[in-house]
Design a protein around this motif. Sequence first.
Motif, PDB file in Angstrom:
ATOM      1  N   PRO A  94      12.473   1.766  14.266  1.00 32.21           N
ATOM      2  CA  PRO A  94      13.649   2.264  13.539  1.00 32.21           C
ATOM      3  C   PRO A  94      14.929   2.225  14.358  1.00 32.21           C
ATOM      4  CG  PRO A  94      12.160   4.071  14.128  1.00 32.21           C
ATOM      5  CD  PRO A  94      11.426   2.787  14.406  1.00 32.21           C
ATOM      6  N   GLU A  95      14.817   2.338  15.691  1.00 30.56           N
ATOM      7  CA  GLU A  95      16.026   2.393  16.509  1.00 30.56           C
ATOM      8  C   GLU A  95      16.785   1.062  16.562  1.00 30.56           C
ATOM      9  OE1 GLU A  95      12.521   1.814  19.373  1.00 30.56           O
ATOM     10  OE2 GLU A  95      12.996   2.964  17.564  1.00 30.56           O
ATOM     11  N   VAL A 154      23.037  -0.608   6.282  1.00 29.61           N
ATOM     12  CA  VAL A 154      21.600  -0.751   6.063  1.00 29.61           C
ATOM     13  C   VAL A 154      21.330  -0.612   4.563  1.00 29.61           C
ATOM     14  CG1 VAL A 154      19.306   0.175   6.567  1.00 29.61           C
ATOM     15  CG2 VAL A 154      21.076   0.192   8.339  1.00 29.61           C
ATOM     16  N   LEU A 155      20.738  -1.644   3.984  1.00 31.07           N
ATOM     17  CA  LEU A 155      20.456  -1.690   2.555  1.00 31.07           C
ATOM     18  C   LEU A 155      18.961  -1.882   2.348  1.00 31.07           C
ATOM     19  CD1 LEU A 155      23.226  -4.325   1.699  1.00 31.07           C
ATOM     20  CD2 LEU A 155      23.518  -1.840   1.845  1.00 31.07           C
ATOM     21  N   LEU A 205       7.116  -0.180   8.629  1.00 35.64           N
ATOM     22  CA  LEU A 205       7.663   1.123   8.984  1.00 35.64           C
ATOM     23  C   LEU A 205       7.441   2.027   7.779  1.00 35.64           C
ATOM     24  CD1 LEU A 205       9.309   2.862  11.012  1.00 35.64           C
ATOM     25  CD2 LEU A 205      11.380   2.022   9.885  1.00 35.64           C
ATOM     26  N   GLU A 206       6.803   3.162   7.996  1.00 39.21           N
ATOM     27  CA  GLU A 206       6.531   4.063   6.895  1.00 39.21           C
ATOM     28  C   GLU A 206       7.828   4.698   6.379  1.00 39.21           C
ATOM     29  OE1 GLU A 206       3.616   4.338   5.424  1.00 39.21           O
ATOM     30  OE2 GLU A 206       2.685   2.978   6.887  1.00 39.21           O
ATOM     31  N   PRO A 262      15.352   5.063   9.069  1.00 34.99           N
ATOM     32  CA  PRO A 262      16.629   5.685   9.436  1.00 34.99           C
ATOM     33  C   PRO A 262      17.475   5.884   8.181  1.00 34.99           C
ATOM     34  CG  PRO A 262      16.735   3.327   9.820  1.00 34.99           C
ATOM     35  CD  PRO A 262      15.326   3.606   9.365  1.00 34.99           C
ATOM     36  N   PRO A 263      18.656   6.496   8.303  1.00 31.62           N
ATOM     37  CA  PRO A 263      19.540   6.623   7.138  1.00 31.62           C
ATOM     38  C   PRO A 263      19.833   5.265   6.510  1.00 31.62           C
ATOM     39  CG  PRO A 263      20.311   8.019   8.920  1.00 31.62           C
ATOM     40  CD  PRO A 263      19.206   7.185   9.487  1.00 31.62           C
ATOM     41  N   ILE A 264      19.803   5.214   5.182  1.00 33.38           N
ATOM     42  CA  ILE A 264      20.018   3.980   4.429  1.00 33.38           C
ATOM     43  C   ILE A 264      21.326   4.127   3.657  1.00 33.38           C
ATOM     44  CG2 ILE A 264      19.106   2.495   2.593  1.00 33.38           C
ATOM     45  CD1 ILE A 264      16.309   3.685   3.341  1.00 33.38           C
ATOM     46  N   ASP A 265      22.239   3.178   3.851  1.00 34.77           N
ATOM     47  CA  ASP A 265      23.522   3.268   3.154  1.00 34.77           C
ATOM     48  C   ASP A 265      23.344   3.141   1.648  1.00 34.77           C
ATOM     49  OD1 ASP A 265      25.775   3.324   5.304  1.00 34.77           O
ATOM     50  OD2 ASP A 265      24.356   1.836   6.021  1.00 34.77           O
TER      51      ASP A 265
END
Length: 368
Positions: free
Chosen positions: A93-94, A120-121, A148-149, A154-157
């Motif tokens: 995720p990083e 991030v979409l 990735l579960e 991470p935050p998604i725009d």
Amino acid sequence: MILIIIAIVLAALVAAACLVMTLYPAFGRRAGRPERERYSRSPNYREGKFAYPQATSLSSGGVGGSLSILKDFLRGNPHSRPAAPLQPLPLRPEVIGQGRETRATWFGHSAVLLEMDGAVLFLDPMLGRAPSPFPFAGGGRYSKQLPLEASGLPPIDAVLLSHDHYDHLDYGTIRKIKDRVGLFIVPLGAGAHLRRWGVSGEKIREQDWGDELTFAGITFTCAPARHFSGRSLLDRNTTLWCSWIIKGGKTRVFFSGDSGYGPHFAEIGRKYGPFALTLMECGQYDPRWADIHMLPEQTVQAHIDVQGGLLIPIHWGAFTLAMHDWTDPVERISAAAAARGVRLATPRIGETVAADAAEVPTAPWWRE
């Protein structure tokens, strides 16, 4: 007396089915009257239903064709699934959202994590076990893990949805990711499902074909597709389906959603092309329902029509929803792309591809 008993039993079964579809949240919810009145102003809305401009059949051959499809499904195909579970590449995720280049990471089927201009979409983020309202039913996912579960994202725009079928819009996935998504951009009618599942209406934008929206520095254009919609027995085509044009500062991406081949691809190419990257449906097809799902050779032609650069085939590699071998889509599109001089990438699930990369993954990993 026997006929009366049969009629009562059938009526009870229908009533029970309607009750389940009304109360069980995974079936979603139909839009209310104010929303339907707004949809009626859409040129794609006729007599309470959305429609593609050309006649589109869910299956050819009438009753005989439907019976032949049922017969083939009952017979089954021993090669419709991998012999062993697929092993996705893990995604850290990083590393997501770092940098401004355009990169796509395929999660299997049509789920794609797209990074563009630092945003991030997530496109059609179906991360569930099975494309069904009941996770224990239906054909299970080919892989036991995801790159990735949902809990690790991470935050998604923004999340983009192409339509409301279970293999693209999953109740469990939305419930898990809704609080880390800035905006849900969806076709007309799909917002009702999200609102029932706890997504705030302020975070939902419903779009018609031709509508444009700019968010997080990216311009999203809702575009036509030749398909259909629905999550229950009584809501066929009451929500819209679409493709998406995603335009960043330097790069354009086309996401086909689900679609049969049609003139809309050339129209999109003339108006919005060229595209550095296309994410094109290629899988779950059959000549008997070619109006709603392209054959692989048509996928290549559609890519050419929209003036695409790099092509990544999607809508395969996760679930069995048709009778063909599970590797048939990628084998056929590889041959067709080579014959037409189309640049094709065939990443593993979880493998990230940069749209402007000099070299892209092409190894036939599905043969291993």
